[in-house]
Design a protein around this motif. Structure first.
Motif, PDB file in Angstrom:
ATOM      1  N   GLU A   1       0.831  -1.210   0.000  1.00 16.78           N
ATOM      2  CA  GLU A   1       0.000   0.000   0.000  1.00 16.78           C
ATOM      3  C   GLU A   1       0.862   1.256   0.000  1.00 16.78           C
ATOM      4  O   GLU A   1       0.521   2.260  -0.625  1.00 16.78           O
ATOM      5  CB  GLU A   1      -0.958   0.004   1.192  1.00 16.78           C
ATOM      6  CG  GLU A   1      -2.021  -1.075   1.137  1.00 16.78           C
ATOM      7  CD  GLU A   1      -3.034  -0.888   0.013  1.00 16.78           C
ATOM      8  OE1 GLU A   1      -3.200   0.234  -0.497  1.00 16.78           O
ATOM      9  OE2 GLU A   1      -3.676  -1.894  -0.356  1.00 16.78           O
ATOM     10  N   ASN A   2       1.992   1.195   0.691  1.00 14.92           N
ATOM     11  CA  ASN A   2       2.914   2.327   0.695  1.00 14.92           C
ATOM     12  C   ASN A   2       3.459   2.560  -0.716  1.00 14.92           C
ATOM     13  O   ASN A   2       3.550   3.701  -1.166  1.00 14.92           O
ATOM     14  CB  ASN A   2       4.048   2.071   1.693  1.00 14.92           C
ATOM     15  CG  ASN A   2       4.902   3.282   1.925  1.00 14.92           C
ATOM     16  OD1 ASN A   2       4.408   4.383   2.126  1.00 14.92           O
ATOM     17  ND2 ASN A   2       6.212   3.093   1.898  1.00 14.92           N
ATOM     18  N   SER A   3       3.779   1.485  -1.415  1.00 21.58           N
ATOM     19  CA  SER A   3       4.248   1.600  -2.801  1.00 21.58           C
ATOM     20  C   SER A   3       3.152   2.165  -3.702  1.00 21.58           C
ATOM     21  O   SER A   3       3.417   2.971  -4.595  1.00 21.58           O
ATOM     22  CB  SER A   3       4.699   0.235  -3.328  1.00 21.58           C
ATOM     23  OG  SER A   3       5.840  -0.194  -2.643  1.00 21.58           O
ATOM     24  N   GLU A   4       1.924   1.745  -3.455  1.00 22.04           N
ATOM     25  CA  GLU A   4       0.805   2.278  -4.237  1.00 22.04           C
ATOM     26  C   GLU A   4       0.657   3.781  -3.991  1.00 22.04           C
ATOM     27  O   GLU A   4       0.421   4.550  -4.935  1.00 22.04           O
ATOM     28  CB  GLU A   4      -0.500   1.563  -3.884  1.00 22.04           C
ATOM     29  CG  GLU A   4      -1.669   2.050  -4.702  1.00 22.04           C
ATOM     30  CD  GLU A   4      -2.985   1.377  -4.353  1.00 22.04           C
ATOM     31  OE1 GLU A   4      -4.029   1.995  -4.641  1.00 22.04           O
ATOM     32  OE2 GLU A   4      -2.983   0.252  -3.824  1.00 22.04           O
TER      33      GLU A   4
ATOM     34  N   ILE B   1       9.013   5.402   5.700  1.00 26.27           N
ATOM     35  CA  ILE B   1       7.999   4.462   6.192  1.00 26.27           C
ATOM     36  C   ILE B   1       8.294   3.068   5.659  1.00 26.27           C
ATOM     37  O   ILE B   1       8.226   2.078   6.399  1.00 26.27           O
ATOM     38  CB  ILE B   1       6.583   4.935   5.794  1.00 26.27           C
ATOM     39  CG1 ILE B   1       6.219   6.185   6.591  1.00 26.27           C
ATOM     40  CG2 ILE B   1       5.551   3.832   6.010  1.00 26.27           C
ATOM     41  CD1 ILE B   1       5.006   6.924   6.062  1.00 26.27           C
ATOM     42  N   GLY B   2       8.645   2.977   4.391  1.00 27.09           N
ATOM     43  CA  GLY B   2       8.990   1.685   3.796  1.00 27.09           C
ATOM     44  C   GLY B   2      10.174   1.027   4.500  1.00 27.09           C
ATOM     45  O   GLY B   2      10.168  -0.183   4.737  1.00 27.09           O
ATOM     46  N   LYS B   3      11.170   1.811   4.853  1.00 24.95           N
ATOM     47  CA  LYS B   3      12.331   1.280   5.582  1.00 24.95           C
ATOM     48  C   LYS B   3      11.912   0.728   6.944  1.00 24.95           C
ATOM     49  O   LYS B   3      12.381  -0.332   7.367  1.00 24.95           O
ATOM     50  CB  LYS B   3      13.393   2.357   5.766  1.00 24.95           C
ATOM     51  CG  LYS B   3      14.104   2.739   4.498  1.00 24.95           C
ATOM     52  CD  LYS B   3      15.081   3.878   4.758  1.00 24.95           C
ATOM     53  CE  LYS B   3      15.680   4.405   3.480  1.00 24.95           C
ATOM     54  NZ  LYS B   3      16.566   5.563   3.723  1.00 24.95           N
ATOM     55  N   LEU B   4      11.037   1.445   7.620  1.00 30.92           N
ATOM     56  CA  LEU B   4      10.569   0.993   8.938  1.00 30.92           C
ATOM     57  C   LEU B   4       9.749  -0.290   8.823  1.00 30.92           C
ATOM     58  O   LEU B   4       9.904  -1.212   9.632  1.00 30.92           O
ATOM     59  CB  LEU B   4       9.757   2.099   9.618  1.00 30.92           C
ATOM     60  CG  LEU B   4      10.540   3.350  10.001  1.00 30.92           C
ATOM     61  CD1 LEU B   4       9.591   4.475  10.412  1.00 30.92           C
ATOM     62  CD2 LEU B   4      11.548   3.065  11.097  1.00 30.92           C
ATOM     63  N   ILE B   5       8.885  -0.353   7.823  1.00 33.78           N
ATOM     64  CA  ILE B   5       8.087  -1.558   7.616  1.00 33.78           C
ATOM     65  C   ILE B   5       9.006  -2.743   7.321  1.00 33.78           C
ATOM     66  O   ILE B   5       8.831  -3.830   7.887  1.00 33.78           O
ATOM     67  CB  ILE B   5       7.071  -1.362   6.465  1.00 33.78           C
ATOM     68  CG1 ILE B   5       5.999  -0.357   6.863  1.00 33.78           C
ATOM     69  CG2 ILE B   5       6.431  -2.699   6.076  1.00 33.78           C
ATOM     70  CD1 ILE B   5       5.114   0.099   5.712  1.00 33.78           C
ATOM     71  N   ASN B   6       9.976  -2.546   6.466  1.00 37.26           N
ATOM     72  CA  ASN B   6      10.894  -3.636   6.131  1.00 37.26           C
ATOM     73  C   ASN B   6      11.737  -4.053   7.323  1.00 37.26           C
ATOM     74  O   ASN B   6      12.042  -5.239   7.476  1.00 37.26           O
ATOM     75  CB  ASN B   6      11.763  -3.261   4.928  1.00 37.26           C
ATOM     76  CG  ASN B   6      11.004  -3.439   3.630  1.00 37.26           C
ATOM     77  OD1 ASN B   6      10.559  -4.528   3.318  1.00 37.26           O
ATOM     78  ND2 ASN B   6      10.829  -2.359   2.892  1.00 37.26           N
ATOM     79  N   TYR B   7      12.073  -3.117   8.192  1.00 34.62           N
ATOM     80  CA  TYR B   7      12.787  -3.480   9.416  1.00 34.62           C
ATOM     81  C   TYR B   7      11.910  -4.402  10.264  1.00 34.62           C
ATOM     82  O   TYR B   7      12.381  -5.401  10.808  1.00 34.62           O
ATOM     83  CB  TYR B   7      13.175  -2.229  10.214  1.00 34.62           C
ATOM     84  CG  TYR B   7      13.888  -2.573  11.488  1.00 34.62           C
ATOM     85  CD1 TYR B   7      15.250  -2.858  11.477  1.00 34.62           C
ATOM     86  CD2 TYR B   7      13.201  -2.640  12.694  1.00 34.62           C
ATOM     87  CE1 TYR B   7      15.913  -3.196  12.650  1.00 34.62           C
ATOM     88  CE2 TYR B   7      13.859  -2.984  13.863  1.00 34.62           C
ATOM     89  CZ  TYR B   7      15.211  -3.251  13.835  1.00 34.62           C
ATOM     90  OH  TYR B   7      15.864  -3.601  14.993  1.00 34.62           O
TER      91      TYR B   7
END
Length: 92
Positions: free
Chosen positions: A42-45, A74-80
């Motif tokens: 969703e972040n990518s969208e 935000i993407g970095k945090l989600i991937n962490y």
């Protein structure tokens, strides 16, 4: 413009709701990661819709850069969280 705004609002809110749903079920690692993966999608969208907003001249390049930087963080945090579920879960 309304449709694009609606899509940005929907996808950006979905990031938060997927993280929240996953966190509440964090005792199940696979469920947790699945929801985080959905949040990342969703972040990518949201990033895609920001690109469309610039292409349609609804926002400036400067605003795009600001929003994309925030979204990438935000993407970095989600991937962490995806890569370190044991720091967030209750795995037995």
């Amino acid at each position: 413009m309304f449709g694009l705004t609606s899509q940005i609002v929907r996808s950006s809110r979905s990031v938060c709701s997927n993280i929240t749903e996953g966190y509440r079920k964090r005792q199940y690692e696979k469920h947790f990661k699945s929801n985080l993966s959905d949040a990342d999608s969703e972040n990518s969208e949201t990033q895609l819709w920001i690109e469309f907003a610039v292409a349609c001249d609804y926002i400036s390049e400067e605003k795009k850069t600001d929003l994309m930087n925030k979204s990438q963080e935000i993407g970095k945090l989600i991937n962490y969280m995806i890569n370190n579920p044991n720091k967030f879960g209750l795995y037995y």
